[in-house]
Write a protein that holds these residues in place. Sequence first.
Motif, PDB file in Angstrom:
ATOM      1  N   SER A  11     -28.100  -2.991   6.795  1.00  0.00           N
ATOM      2  CA  SER A  11     -29.400  -3.597   7.561  1.00  0.00           C
ATOM      3  C   SER A  11     -30.112  -2.270   7.394  1.00  0.00           C
ATOM      4  CB  SER A  11     -29.241  -3.711   9.113  1.00  0.00           C
ATOM      5  OG  SER A  11     -30.043  -4.565   9.304  1.00  0.00           O
ATOM      6  N   ALA A  13     -32.106  -2.310   4.124  1.00  0.00           N
ATOM      7  CA  ALA A  13     -32.939  -3.888   3.777  1.00  0.00           C
ATOM      8  C   ALA A  13     -34.062  -3.526   4.392  1.00  0.00           C
ATOM      9  CB  ALA A  13     -32.311  -5.123   4.296  1.00  0.00           C
ATOM     10  N   ARG A  14     -34.585  -2.943   4.912  1.00  0.00           N
ATOM     11  CA  ARG A  14     -35.544  -2.327   6.386  1.00  0.00           C
ATOM     12  C   ARG A  14     -36.358  -1.431   5.654  1.00  0.00           C
ATOM     13  NH1 ARG A  14     -31.695  -2.603  11.025  1.00  0.00           N
ATOM     14  NH2 ARG A  14     -32.530  -0.490  10.998  1.00  0.00           N
ATOM     15  N   HIS A  38     -33.368  -8.787  -0.102  1.00  0.00           N
ATOM     16  CA  HIS A  38     -32.824 -10.419   0.532  1.00  0.00           C
ATOM     17  C   HIS A  38     -31.730 -10.222  -0.525  1.00  0.00           C
ATOM     18  CE1 HIS A  38     -32.406 -14.604   0.744  1.00  0.00           C
ATOM     19  NE2 HIS A  38     -32.025 -14.646  -0.066  1.00  0.00           N
ATOM     20  N   ASP A  76     -29.403  -7.644   2.459  1.00  0.00           N
ATOM     21  CA  ASP A  76     -29.377  -8.765   3.682  1.00  0.00           C
ATOM     22  C   ASP A  76     -28.258  -9.904   3.885  1.00  0.00           C
ATOM     23  OD1 ASP A  76     -31.340  -7.495   5.286  1.00  0.00           O
ATOM     24  OD2 ASP A  76     -33.446  -8.883   4.307  1.00  0.00           O
ATOM     25  N   GLU A  95     -25.155  -7.751   3.948  1.00  0.00           N
ATOM     26  CA  GLU A  95     -25.118  -7.453   4.692  1.00  0.00           C
ATOM     27  C   GLU A  95     -24.381  -8.144   5.884  1.00  0.00           C
ATOM     28  OE1 GLU A  95     -27.507  -6.767   9.063  1.00  0.00           O
ATOM     29  OE2 GLU A  95     -28.275  -6.888   7.354  1.00  0.00           O
ATOM     30  N   ASN A  96     -24.871  -9.395   5.622  1.00  0.00           N
ATOM     31  CA  ASN A  96     -24.507 -10.536   6.479  1.00  0.00           C
ATOM     32  C   ASN A  96     -22.794 -11.089   6.403  1.00  0.00           C
ATOM     33  OD1 ASN A  96     -24.030 -13.055   8.177  1.00  0.00           O
ATOM     34  ND2 ASN A  96     -24.491 -14.334   6.890  1.00  0.00           N
TER      35      ASN A  96
END
Length: 324
Positions: A158, A161-162, A237, A240, A243-244
């Motif tokens: 996370s 990605a940020r 993306h 992300d 990560e999920n």
Amino acid sequence: MSTRALILLAVFLSVALLLLGLAAWTLSEEARHQRRLRARVRRLAGDELDDRPSISLLRESYLQNLSPLERRLELSDILQPLRKQLDQAGVSRPAYQLLLLMFALGLGAALLTWQLVELPLAAPLSGLLVGSLPLVLLQVRKQRRMQQVEQELPDVLSMLARSLRAGLPLTQALKIVADDMDGVVPAEFGIVYTDLNYGGEIRAALDGLSERVPSPTIATLNTAIMIQRDTGGNLAHVIDQLENLARQRFRFKRQLKTFTASNRVAAWIVGFMPFALAAILELTSPGYITDFFDTEIGRLLIYTALGLVILGALVLWRLVKVEV
């Protein structure tokens, strides 16, 4: 049945057990998944990757601190599997030292057993068990480290990605994760950043990360980075989504561990029950078990029983172990 036939039967069962264990490890879902990921990385790279273990700049710096003999031992092909296990367990110790420790413990246990117990197979068995104890502890530490990796990965991905979404390049995003977070994964990302900062290739750095952290999520992340480097795309993306997926996978593994807790406890109880029962019988009726060692057929029965107990424990362990 004669004694010779019983011995041959015990040897056959032992060899069959070893072959079954090797086949179960080779054909396991995790091994197949890792092979598929490695094959996909090779196809995406466009050329065949070198199958020999790559040596990063940090690894070369570590080797320079060793003596010439230690460096030769550390780079030998025989110690490479042990070196890989040490790296995955997060142990910064030369592989030859662990091998010498195992040999010393095994030899000491065998000599001590030879002096105390007058049984022909007791000395080598005790030497094998005690000598393999450091390797067992290494595997336990590796499993705990991998559990910590799976727990840290969602938050680390996370933040990565940020950082990428904020416009930072991959190397700086890795540095931010390594500096602002604590744990195994941020430390490994810091090693990748340092390797890249010293002029190393990104493919070699990612290969080293996959070797040290054999996680499917890390392997998928490496594949995404290689695709983004060669063909472009929105890496933030993809991370992300990864990560999920990592968060759901970790949650599912926790639930699966809860659901199989009773089966694992039953496996431990069944595995230790014969030894506990033998100890209780020997305490309540002295000589009930030890008298078996006075005759050849009694010793053969004891060894056969131990082999069957070990076989049953391995079967139960394999039944309650679920690959995710």
